[in-house]
Motif scaffolding. Structure first.
Motif, PDB file in Angstrom:
ATOM      1  N   PHE A  95      -3.358   8.709  15.350  1.00  0.00           N
ATOM      2  CA  PHE A  95      -2.310   9.567  14.792  1.00  0.00           C
ATOM      3  C   PHE A  95      -1.060   8.801  14.370  1.00  0.00           C
ATOM      4  N   SER A  96      -1.200   7.498  14.167  1.00  0.00           N
ATOM      5  CA  SER A  96      -0.071   6.729  13.658  1.00  0.00           C
ATOM      6  C   SER A  96       0.036   6.945  12.146  1.00  0.00           C
ATOM      7  N   ARG A  97       1.168   6.571  11.622  1.00  0.00           N
ATOM      8  CA  ARG A  97       1.438   6.721  10.192  1.00  0.00           C
ATOM      9  C   ARG A  97       2.111   5.440   9.712  1.00  0.00           C
ATOM     10  N   THR A  98       1.674   4.959   8.560  1.00  0.00           N
ATOM     11  CA  THR A  98       2.296   3.785   7.946  1.00  0.00           C
ATOM     12  C   THR A  98       2.855   4.186   6.593  1.00  0.00           C
ATOM     13  N   VAL A  99       4.128   3.916   6.389  1.00  0.00           N
ATOM     14  CA  VAL A  99       4.760   4.093   5.080  1.00  0.00           C
ATOM     15  C   VAL A  99       4.949   2.687   4.525  1.00  0.00           C
ATOM     16  N   TRP A 100       4.452   2.459   3.319  1.00  0.00           N
ATOM     17  CA  TRP A 100       4.498   1.129   2.717  1.00  0.00           C
ATOM     18  C   TRP A 100       5.157   1.187   1.341  1.00  0.00           C
ATOM     19  N   ALA A 101       5.666   0.046   0.921  1.00  0.00           N
ATOM     20  CA  ALA A 101       6.255  -0.091  -0.411  1.00  0.00           C
ATOM     21  C   ALA A 101       5.932  -1.487  -0.923  1.00  0.00           C
TER      22      ALA A 101
END
Length: 149
Positions: free
Chosen positions: A132-138
């Protein structure tokens, strides 16, 4: 973007506490990695702003990971020009969708992902259903090859 790209590829990741004090700490850690890559000052400043926005959103709106913190990764590659990817992983926020939202001129918050959208070449979210982790990337310097679209 690059003025004279230094030693690449480079990958750096760090764990930070899940609190507001981690925003400048993460920004400084990423800056150290970027300084070694020889990026121009404008590109470095834009990436630092994006790191601040994504880490700030993480500590404000998401849970910490199982270790109590958040993870920040900075990846620099140089195939036919410098490419930088920033990724921030946290414990997610069940029921909350990560998206750039519309805000009116009088709003005092809610512009973070619009800023990310304006500065990064691409950005996105990866949900890990196993933990249930979340990664926001750019990514900067062109499209990424690391994340699905």
């Amino acid at each position: 973007m690059p003025t004279g790209v230094g030693p690449v590829p480079a990958t750096h990741w760090s764990s930070f506490e899940h609190d507001a004090a981690s925003v400048p700490r993460a920004r400084r850690a990423v800056r150290c990695v970027l300084d070694g890559a020889g990026l121009d000052a404008e590109a470095t400043a834009e990436i630092e702003i994006v790191v601040s926005e994504i880490v700030g959103n993480s500590v404000r709106h998401a849970r910490p990971l199982g270790d109590g913190g958040i993870h920040v990764r900075c990846l620099i590659t140089c195939d036919d020009g410098a490419h930088v990817e920033i990724a921030v992983t946290d414990g997610g926020a069940p029921g909350r969708v990560v998206s750039a939202r519309s805000v009116d001129d009088g709003s005092t918050s809610g512009r973070g992902l619009r800023i990310v959208e304006g500065l990064a070449d691409e950005w996105g979210v990866v949900e890990n259903l196993d933990d249930f982790s979340r990664t926001v990337w750019a990514s900067f310097g062109g499209p990424t090859r690391l994340h699905p679209h």
